[in-house]
Design a protein around this motif. Structure first.
Motif, PDB file in Angstrom:
ATOM      1  N   ILE A 238      31.932  58.013  42.014  1.00 16.72           N
ATOM      2  CA  ILE A 238      31.543  57.355  40.766  1.00 16.72           C
ATOM      3  C   ILE A 238      32.544  56.614  40.379  1.00 16.72           C
ATOM      4  N   LEU A 239      33.859  56.941  40.523  1.00 19.77           N
ATOM      5  CA  LEU A 239      34.884  56.106  40.061  1.00 19.77           C
ATOM      6  C   LEU A 239      35.029  54.837  41.021  1.00 19.77           C
ATOM      7  N   VAL A 240      34.119  54.919  42.048  1.00 24.21           N
ATOM      8  CA  VAL A 240      34.492  53.600  43.015  1.00 24.21           C
ATOM      9  C   VAL A 240      33.914  52.309  42.302  1.00 24.21           C
ATOM     10  N   ILE A 241      32.853  52.675  41.550  1.00 28.21           N
ATOM     11  CA  ILE A 241      32.194  51.520  40.686  1.00 28.21           C
ATOM     12  C   ILE A 241      33.282  50.940  39.811  1.00 28.21           C
ATOM     13  N   SER A 242      34.259  51.530  39.212  1.00 28.74           N
ATOM     14  CA  SER A 242      35.143  50.860  38.336  1.00 28.74           C
ATOM     15  C   SER A 242      36.179  50.368  39.139  1.00 28.74           C
ATOM     16  N   MET A 243      36.454  50.584  40.297  1.00 26.17           N
ATOM     17  CA  MET A 243      37.321  49.844  41.233  1.00 26.17           C
ATOM     18  C   MET A 243      36.813  48.530  41.454  1.00 26.17           C
ATOM     19  N   LEU A 244      35.518  48.472  41.712  1.00 28.38           N
ATOM     20  CA  LEU A 244      34.625  47.245  42.049  1.00 28.38           C
ATOM     21  C   LEU A 244      34.835  46.534  40.753  1.00 28.38           C
ATOM     22  N   ILE A 245      34.284  46.767  39.787  1.00 30.33           N
ATOM     23  CA  ILE A 245      34.132  45.891  38.481  1.00 30.33           C
ATOM     24  C   ILE A 245      35.549  45.538  37.880  1.00 30.33           C
ATOM     25  N   PHE A 246      36.234  46.565  37.491  1.00 32.15           N
ATOM     26  CA  PHE A 246      37.212  46.361  36.693  1.00 32.15           C
ATOM     27  C   PHE A 246      38.302  44.979  37.091  1.00 32.15           C
ATOM     28  N   PRO A 247      38.556  44.960  38.213  1.00 29.37           N
ATOM     29  CA  PRO A 247      39.739  43.788  38.821  1.00 29.37           C
ATOM     30  C   PRO A 247      39.159  42.466  38.364  1.00 29.37           C
ATOM     31  N   SER A 248      38.052  42.288  38.808  1.00 31.81           N
ATOM     32  CA  SER A 248      37.411  40.988  38.656  1.00 31.81           C
ATOM     33  C   SER A 248      37.128  40.387  37.068  1.00 31.81           C
ATOM     34  N   VAL A 249      36.709  41.635  36.460  1.00 30.36           N
ATOM     35  CA  VAL A 249      36.099  41.320  35.054  1.00 30.36           C
ATOM     36  C   VAL A 249      37.565  41.224  34.177  1.00 30.36           C
ATOM     37  N   THR A 250      38.796  41.958  34.783  1.00 26.10           N
ATOM     38  CA  THR A 250      39.795  41.858  33.953  1.00 26.10           C
ATOM     39  C   THR A 250      40.460  40.546  34.172  1.00 26.10           C
ATOM     40  N   ALA A 251      40.421  39.995  35.597  1.00 24.78           N
ATOM     41  CA  ALA A 251      40.831  38.835  36.075  1.00 24.78           C
ATOM     42  C   ALA A 251      40.257  37.448  35.399  1.00 24.78           C
ATOM     43  N   ASN A 252      38.999  37.996  35.074  1.00 22.74           N
ATOM     44  CA  ASN A 252      38.459  36.574  34.379  1.00 22.74           C
ATOM     45  C   ASN A 252      38.598  36.346  33.060  1.00 22.74           C
ATOM     46  N   PHE A 253      39.365  37.160  32.323  1.00 20.62           N
ATOM     47  CA  PHE A 253      39.811  36.728  31.102  1.00 20.62           C
ATOM     48  C   PHE A 253      41.151  35.918  31.238  1.00 20.62           C
ATOM     49  N   PHE A 254      41.571  36.007  32.511  1.00 17.52           N
ATOM     50  CA  PHE A 254      42.832  35.083  32.668  1.00 17.52           C
ATOM     51  C   PHE A 254      42.788  33.750  33.477  1.00 17.52           C
ATOM     52  N   PHE A 255      41.928  33.989  34.370  1.00 16.90           N
ATOM     53  CA  PHE A 255      41.504  32.836  35.236  1.00 16.90           C
ATOM     54  C   PHE A 255      40.062  32.484  35.261  1.00 16.90           C
ATOM     55  N   ARG A 256      39.706  31.092  35.581  1.00  9.01           N
ATOM     56  CA  ARG A 256      38.391  30.798  35.640  1.00  9.01           C
ATOM     57  C   ARG A 256      37.990  30.411  37.062  1.00  9.01           C
ATOM     58  N   ARG A 257      38.979  30.183  37.775  1.00  4.91           N
ATOM     59  CA  ARG A 257      38.714  29.943  39.282  1.00  4.91           C
ATOM     60  C   ARG A 257      38.551  31.241  40.201  1.00  4.91           C
ATOM     61  N   MET A 258      37.653  31.065  41.151  1.00  5.99           N
ATOM     62  CA  MET A 258      37.363  32.386  41.895  1.00  5.99           C
ATOM     63  C   MET A 258      38.707  32.550  42.912  1.00  5.99           C
ATOM     64  N   PRO A 259      39.262  31.563  43.592  1.00  6.62           N
ATOM     65  CA  PRO A 259      40.450  32.240  44.301  1.00  6.62           C
ATOM     66  C   PRO A 259      41.566  32.853  43.474  1.00  6.62           C
ATOM     67  N   ALA A 260      41.690  32.499  42.262  1.00  5.60           N
ATOM     68  CA  ALA A 260      42.814  33.087  41.313  1.00  5.60           C
ATOM     69  C   ALA A 260      42.344  34.577  41.107  1.00  5.60           C
ATOM     70  N   ILE A 261      40.924  34.578  40.870  1.00  8.13           N
ATOM     71  CA  ILE A 261      40.576  35.908  40.450  1.00  8.13           C
ATOM     72  C   ILE A 261      40.500  36.594  41.775  1.00  8.13           C
ATOM     73  N   LEU A 262      40.345  36.242  42.975  1.00 10.57           N
ATOM     74  CA  LEU A 262      40.499  37.098  43.987  1.00 10.57           C
ATOM     75  C   LEU A 262      42.035  37.670  44.356  1.00 10.57           C
ATOM     76  N   PHE A 263      42.833  36.518  44.233  1.00 13.64           N
ATOM     77  CA  PHE A 263      44.381  36.933  44.262  1.00 13.64           C
ATOM     78  C   PHE A 263      44.801  37.899  43.211  1.00 13.64           C
ATOM     79  N   CYS A 264      44.258  37.756  42.097  1.00 14.17           N
ATOM     80  CA  CYS A 264      44.270  38.946  40.960  1.00 14.17           C
ATOM     81  C   CYS A 264      44.314  40.222  41.469  1.00 14.17           C
ATOM     82  N   SER A 265      43.421  40.403  42.309  1.00 13.48           N
ATOM     83  CA  SER A 265      43.248  41.820  42.701  1.00 13.48           C
ATOM     84  C   SER A 265      44.513  42.291  43.442  1.00 13.48           C
TER      85      SER A 265
END
Lengths: 338, 495
Positions: A238-265
């Motif tokens: 069940i907690l896997v789902i949060s590991m999937l969603i939280f990083p990209s959604v959080t990064a989305n508040f700081f960056f707009r471009r996909m590469p930056a969001i990926l690096f944010c992980s």
């Protein structure tokens, strides 16, 4: 009332900085043990974060949830047949079950009159119930615990038997398999970056370019299933789902471009893992849960103060009553791929 | 028209009792392997156990049965309301989000007091739902991500709190971890009273506010315009949903509650498409799944009740998906196959007719090779189609009588009166429709063929009559070919 107070005090234990921060790293044995836990946490968060970024932009966040529940019967069957946590049967069973679950969902969504969300809900809960039943029926004599599958126990990872290849001791099995999967995820994301981007953001363009969209979709699903299987021992299904969603959604508040969001992980996975470890050390609770709590905290910070659509800036803009704000926000949607 | 299902709005026909009975028997048979594992250790046989269950002689059996039925009822009704609003996964999120509330309620009362837990869980569920709508309003996060965030965040908080509670001195013997998977055996009478109360509340409010909920759910703009308190109704729905979820937690646990919300309601929406019927079916299916699951898990001796209830409702779902007389995929598939076969037959007949027409009906027979040429298919396929005609007594075949022809002598086809009638009817439908499109709908004559190809198979007798009347009984189609009339069909040849 006094009883209440006493409960509260024991419920949140006193914060002892020495015990929390220093003791875990005081002896070699402690360092080896806790180092494995933190490494596992980082690997889990990194792999899940990378795959999750694509899952989120494809609006498949709940598909991740569904697959993470759907792998349970596959795991249980592999375990019942092999009587132990054999690596390959486990991966095989779980991946087959996960893909079958995603295939059933898509088939129901296409062929029946059900609404998409209902089709998803029906399928994964059925798979999950089947898995729980299998474990309850046949797991009793074997060593398998449904609750452990549900919320995982990353603290017991170093206890797992170690894997050796050609006489060289590689380390605990979950960490090795997680490492392999993480490398696989990084390679796939780098090699197929363009294809993943195009199919995620512009499905029609991808089709006209002649990309094998279905293949890419199921490839991503396979990657997702692999990631979930290798991380479920640590964080549970069940907690896997949060590991999937939280990083990209959080990064989305700081960056707009996909590469930056990926690096944010990467930095986020360090923060989640180390923060979660210390939080769990302080509260003496499950580490996986604490990791998600840290992730929620990061998300809350991003939501409040993130430069890209954070609440504080929205409030500021509203106070200043800038009309240009609307445009700035709609530009930001590029990354959401609408 | 034989394989055609009944009209769309009617409820299933009498054999329903039969089907229910058969399903029970199948379920009973399914229980045998479940039971096989433990049968040797336990003294009583499966018959004795089922007797004990069915006569309700045990106190615990009565409580379990009552609990599962109450749960099925409230989850079924709420599920019906939620699934039709496309909010199925809100139920899932809510069921995970109540977990910290359960923990807080437990801490507050320091026991497994159902009322304290009910209050705590309701507050937590509300917070979760409010957070989802806040996320949707103030950020660009999509619905599915927001659901996942709230679900897993709250769940993690709940898990952390529960592990803390288990480490405290009073948490050890509490059995609070049963909230994760549920344990129906542990139901106390106060739990049952809570369940009964919330079930009654749900039923009463749903019946009293049925119209309001219906309007607000399907057309909130309209509901607002006629002055309904849409937001209040929405919150009421969340409240009732939270009640249903929380009272079911002890029976099936956090993870499987959402199954009981979604599966019976989804099954009901496959069976019927009227809201009232969906709610009734969904409640009934929920109760049936609850009772059957309790029965099976009792037979199976200590098997977890929750997963079995879910699997039983999944069996009901699969039944509705495949074998429901109107919407079942199996029957749809069979009907589609029948229709395709009929269309293929009719196309062959039409080709034979056109072949006969091309020689001005001078002869009564045509050959398979001519048919193959007209239908633009290979000889094997033409032979297959001819055989299909013969099998249904639309035509007869005989080898050509000319003794001088080369050894693979061509086969001749002649239509029976039945075949002739059908062929004429199809050609008539086709040509009448072409004429109708050109004369009445002002289509160009060279654009009407494809449309007529499709509609010729579905035009009913009455429609044909009406078209004839509109076109004042025409003789020729836009391409100058004769339209067979009813008299021609009866006479057996074209005059």
């Amino acid at each position: 009332m006094s009883a209440n107070r006493q409960t509260k005090e024991t419920f949140i234990p006193d914060f002892d900085p020495i015990d929390t921060f220093v003791t875990p790293w005081s002896t070699h044995a402690e360092i080896a043990w806790n180092g494995q836990i933190v490494t596992m946490g980082i690997l889990v968060c990194l792999a899940c974060g990378l795959v999750g970024s694509f899952i989120v932009v494809r609006k498949l966040a709940l598909m991740g949830d569904a697959i993470s529940h759907g792998i349970l019967p596959g795991l249980a069957l592999a375990f019942i047949i092999m009587k132990s946590w054999a690596l390959f049967p486990m991966f095989f069973g779980a991946c087959v079950a996960g893909l079958l679950c995603s295939f059933c969902i898509e088939w129901l969504q296409k062929k029946s009159i059900l609404k998409p969300d209902a089709a998803l809900g029906v399928t994964f809960t059925t798979f999950f119930a089947f898995g729980v039943l299998l474990i309850a029926m046949y797991g009793g004599n074997a060593h398998i615990d449904a609750e452990c599958l549900l919320y995982g126990e990353i603290g017991l990872i170093p206890l797992a038997e170690s894997l050796s290849l050609g006489g060289v001791d590689l380390g605990a099995r979950p960490i090795v398999s997680m490492f392999v999967v993480t490398v696989l995820v990084i390679i796939s994301v780098t090699v197929f970056y363009r294809q993943l981007m195009v199919t995620s953001f512009d499905f029609t363009l991808a089709k006209t370019l002649g990309l094998p969209v279905t293949l890419i979709h199921y490839g991503l699903m396979l990657l997702l299933a692999l990631t979930i299987v290798s991380s479920f021992e640590a964080v549970g299904v069940i907690l896997v789902i949060s590991m999937l969603i939280f990083p990209s959604v959080t990064a989305n508040f700081f960056f707009r471009r996909m590469p930056a969001i990926l690096f944010c992980s990467l930095p986020l996975s360090f923060v989640y893992s180390i923060g979660g470890f210390f939080l769990a050390r302080w509260l003496d609770c499950t580490i996986a849960g604490a990791m998600v709590l840290v992730a929620s905290l990061c998300f809350a910070l991003g939501w409040a103060f993130g430069p890209n659509g954070g609440l504080a800036w929205q409030l500021l803009d509203r106070l200043n009553d800038k009309p240009g704000n609307k445009n700035a926000r709609s530009e930001g949607c590029a990354v959401e791929g609408q | 028209m034989k394989g055609h299902p009944h009209s769309k709005w009617s409820l299933p026909r009498p054999p329903l009792e039969w089907r229910v009975g058969i399903s029970w028997i199948i379920l009973f048979l399914c229980a045998l392997p479940l039971q096989g594992e433990q049968i040797s250790s336990q003294g009583d046989s499966i018959l004795e156990r089922s007797h004990r269950f069915l006569t309700l002689s045990d106190e615990s059996v009565r409580m379990v049965l009552l609990g599962t039925i109450l749960m099925g009822l409230s989850c079924g009704v709420m599920g019906g309301l939620v699934v039709t609003r496309r909010l199925s996964l809100f139920g899932d999120t809510l069921s995970h989000a109540v977990l910290p509330g359960v923990a807080v309620g437990f801490l507050w009362s320091q026991s497994k007091d159902s009322w304290a837990i009910l209050v705590g869980a309701t507050v937590a569920g509300f917070l979760g739902v409010a957070l989802i709508s806040l996320l949707r309003k103030t950020s660009r996060i999509r619905q599915d991500s927001a659901l996942g965030l709230v679900l897993s965040g709250f769940y993690a908080l709940g898990i952390c709190m529960l592990t803390r509670i288990q480490k405290m001195e009073f948490g050890n013997q509490s059995g609070i971890d049963k909230y994760l998977f549920g344990q129906v055996v542990g139901l106390s009478s106060s739990d049952l009273w809570t369940m009964a109360f919330s079930c009654l509340l749900i039923l009463t409010l749903t019946i009293l506010l049925y119209k309001e909920l219906l309007v607000a759910g399907f057309d909130s703009e309209y509901a607002r315009s006629i002055g309904l308190p849409v937001d209040f109704l929405q919150y009421l729905l969340w409240l009732l949903l939270a009640f249903a979820v929380i009272t079911s937690l002890q029976v099936v646990g956090v993870v499987l509650v959402s199954a009981l919300l979604v599966i019976p309601a989804a099954t009901a929406s496959l069976i019927t498409d009227k809201m009232r019927a969906i709610l009734i079916w969904s409640a009934m299916l929920g109760c049936m799944a609850g009772a059957t699951g309790a029965f099976l898990s009792f037979l199976g001796n200590q098997l977890p009740t929750g997963p079995i209830i879910v699997l039983v409702s999944a069996v009901f779902f699969l039944w509705a998906l495949f074998f429901h007389p109107q919407n079942g995929l199996l029957f749809k598939w069979l009907a589609a196959r029948n229709r395709n076969q009929r269309i293929a037959l009719e196309n062959t007949l039409k080709a034979v007719y056109q072949e006969l027409e091309s020689i001005n009906f001078q002869e009564e027979t045509t050959s398979v090779s001519q048919l193959a040429k007209r239908r633009r298919i290979g000889m094997p396929q033409a032979h297959r189609e001819t055989d299909a005609l013969v099998a249904r007594q639309y035509a007869t075949v005989h080898p050509v009588e000319d003794k001088l022809a080369a050894p693979p002598r061509p086969t001749l086809i002649s239509l029976t009166p039945k075949g002739w009638g059908t062929a004429c009817r199809i050609v008539r439908n086709h040509r009448l429709w072409e004429l109708y499109l050109t004369n009445e709908a002002r289509y160009a004559p060279d654009h009407v063929h494809d449309d007529a190809e499709k509609i010729e198979h579905v035009l009913g007798e009455e429609t044909v009559r009406r078209i004839e009347r509109i076109l004042s009984n025409p003789k020729k189609d836009p391409h100058g070919k004769l339209i067979p009339s009813q008299q021609d069909i009866d006479r057996g040849f074209i005059a």
